[in-house]
Design a protein around this motif. Structure first.
Motif, PDB file in Angstrom:
ATOM      1  N   ALA A 142     -23.088 -12.011  -1.981  1.00 43.91           N
ATOM      2  CA  ALA A 142     -23.686 -11.004  -1.106  1.00 43.91           C
ATOM      3  C   ALA A 142     -22.629 -10.200  -0.371  1.00 43.91           C
ATOM      4  O   ALA A 142     -22.832  -9.020  -0.072  1.00 43.91           O
ATOM      5  N   LYS A 143     -21.493 -10.826  -0.094  1.00 47.55           N
ATOM      6  CA  LYS A 143     -20.426 -10.159   0.649  1.00 47.55           C
ATOM      7  C   LYS A 143     -19.319  -9.647  -0.271  1.00 47.55           C
ATOM      8  O   LYS A 143     -18.333  -9.089   0.217  1.00 47.55           O
ATOM      9  N   ASN A 144     -19.455  -9.880  -1.574  1.00 49.68           N
ATOM     10  CA  ASN A 144     -18.389  -9.508  -2.513  1.00 49.68           C
ATOM     11  C   ASN A 144     -17.043 -10.044  -2.061  1.00 49.68           C
ATOM     12  O   ASN A 144     -16.025  -9.332  -2.082  1.00 49.68           O
ATOM     13  N   LEU A 168      -7.957 -18.335   3.077  1.00 51.75           N
ATOM     14  CA  LEU A 168      -7.772 -16.929   2.778  1.00 51.75           C
ATOM     15  C   LEU A 168      -9.104 -16.312   2.342  1.00 51.75           C
ATOM     16  O   LEU A 168      -9.929 -16.990   1.723  1.00 51.75           O
ATOM     17  N   SER A 169      -9.259 -15.035   2.647  1.00 49.64           N
ATOM     18  CA  SER A 169     -10.437 -14.292   2.208  1.00 49.64           C
ATOM     19  C   SER A 169      -9.996 -13.042   1.479  1.00 49.64           C
ATOM     20  O   SER A 169      -8.935 -12.480   1.774  1.00 49.64           O
ATOM     21  N   CYS A 170     -10.835 -12.607   0.548  1.00 43.69           N
ATOM     22  CA  CYS A 170     -10.571 -11.358  -0.169  1.00 43.69           C
ATOM     23  C   CYS A 170     -11.897 -10.634  -0.347  1.00 43.69           C
ATOM     24  O   CYS A 170     -12.785 -11.129  -1.040  1.00 43.69           O
ATOM     25  N   ALA A 171     -11.998  -9.478   0.290  1.00 50.76           N
ATOM     26  CA  ALA A 171     -13.202  -8.670   0.197  1.00 50.76           C
ATOM     27  C   ALA A 171     -12.984  -7.560  -0.818  1.00 50.76           C
ATOM     28  O   ALA A 171     -11.995  -6.824  -0.741  1.00 50.76           O
ATOM     29  N   ALA A 172     -13.932  -7.439  -1.736  1.00 50.13           N
ATOM     30  CA  ALA A 172     -13.850  -6.419  -2.778  1.00 50.13           C
ATOM     31  C   ALA A 172     -14.836  -5.292  -2.498  1.00 50.13           C
ATOM     32  O   ALA A 172     -15.953  -5.527  -2.036  1.00 50.13           O
ATOM     33  N   SER A 173     -14.407  -4.069  -2.801  1.00 54.44           N
ATOM     34  CA  SER A 173     -15.288  -2.908  -2.648  1.00 54.44           C
ATOM     35  C   SER A 173     -14.920  -1.871  -3.706  1.00 54.44           C
ATOM     36  O   SER A 173     -13.908  -1.996  -4.392  1.00 54.44           O
ATOM     37  N   TRP A 182     -17.066 -14.343 -11.701  1.00 51.68           N
ATOM     38  CA  TRP A 182     -18.043 -13.900 -10.715  1.00 51.68           C
ATOM     39  C   TRP A 182     -19.473 -14.225 -11.113  1.00 51.68           C
ATOM     40  O   TRP A 182     -20.298 -14.555 -10.283  1.00 51.68           O
ATOM     41  N   SER A 183     -19.798 -14.145 -12.395  1.00 56.83           N
ATOM     42  CA  SER A 183     -21.189 -14.313 -12.820  1.00 56.83           C
ATOM     43  C   SER A 183     -21.669 -15.755 -12.724  1.00 56.83           C
ATOM     44  O   SER A 183     -22.785 -16.011 -12.273  1.00 56.83           O
ATOM     45  N   ASP A 184     -20.839 -16.714 -13.133  1.00 56.16           N
ATOM     46  CA  ASP A 184     -21.330 -18.094 -13.196  1.00 56.16           C
ATOM     47  C   ASP A 184     -20.503 -19.096 -12.410  1.00 56.16           C
ATOM     48  O   ASP A 184     -20.821 -20.286 -12.399  1.00 56.16           O
ATOM     49  N   GLY A 185     -19.464 -18.625 -11.755  1.00 58.62           N
ATOM     50  CA  GLY A 185     -18.708 -19.509 -10.874  1.00 58.62           C
ATOM     51  C   GLY A 185     -17.763 -20.475 -11.559  1.00 58.62           C
ATOM     52  O   GLY A 185     -17.260 -21.409 -10.912  1.00 58.62           O
ATOM     53  N   ASN A 186     -17.512 -20.286 -12.838  1.00 55.63           N
ATOM     54  CA  ASN A 186     -16.509 -21.146 -13.487  1.00 55.63           C
ATOM     55  C   ASN A 186     -15.157 -20.927 -12.839  1.00 55.63           C
ATOM     56  O   ASN A 186     -14.810 -19.812 -12.461  1.00 55.63           O
ATOM     57  N   THR A 187     -14.384 -21.991 -12.742  1.00 57.49           N
ATOM     58  CA  THR A 187     -13.088 -21.908 -12.077  1.00 57.49           C
ATOM     59  C   THR A 187     -11.968 -22.435 -12.964  1.00 57.49           C
ATOM     60  O   THR A 187     -12.198 -23.186 -13.910  1.00 57.49           O
TER      61      THR A 187
END
Length: 123
Positions: free
Chosen positions: A75-77, A20-25, A53-58
């Motif tokens: 880069a693609k949000n 799945l993909s999710c593009a944010a704008s 988003w800032s450090d990739g913690n999951t």
């Protein structure tokens, strides 16, 4: 406002994979959490996974650990959800969501939502 657009859902057999993909704008923030929440028929929305988003913690729900992987492309949000070893119980509408708070599995904390994409896993 934040717009979230999901894609990549579909029908797959048990044991198969989907991405799945999710593009944010729209409005941007200095830091936020993007996550995936799913809703099966007749059930409440269920947290799946999220990433800072800032450090990739999951943070993964126990039900998907070891099978699902969340990743992001700054880069693609865009955030991705790679789902492997799918089970019929994974069948649901999958929503992309953004929280302006900290990494959490508490669904009401998510402020913005996409329209959802259907994932169906056949047995």
């Amino acid at each position: 406002q934040v717009q979230l657009v999901e894609s990549g859902g579909g029908l797959v057999q048990a044991g198969g994979s989907l991405r799945l993909s999710c593009a944010a704008s729209g409005r941007t923030f200095s830091n936020y959490v993007m996550g995936w929440v799913r809703q099966a028929p007749g059930k409440d929305r269920e947290f799946v996974v999220a990433i800072t988003w800032s450090d990739g913690n999951t943070y993964y729900a126990d039900s998907v650990k070891g099978r699902f992987t969340i990743s992001k492309d700054n880069a693609k949000n865009t955030v991705y959800l790679q789902m492997n070893s799918l089970k019929p119980e994974d069948t649901a509408i999958y929503y992309c969501a953004v929280s302006l708070g900290t990494l959490s599995d508490y669904v009401p904390l998510y402020d913005y939502w996409g329209q959802g994409t259907q994932v169906t896993v056949s047995s």
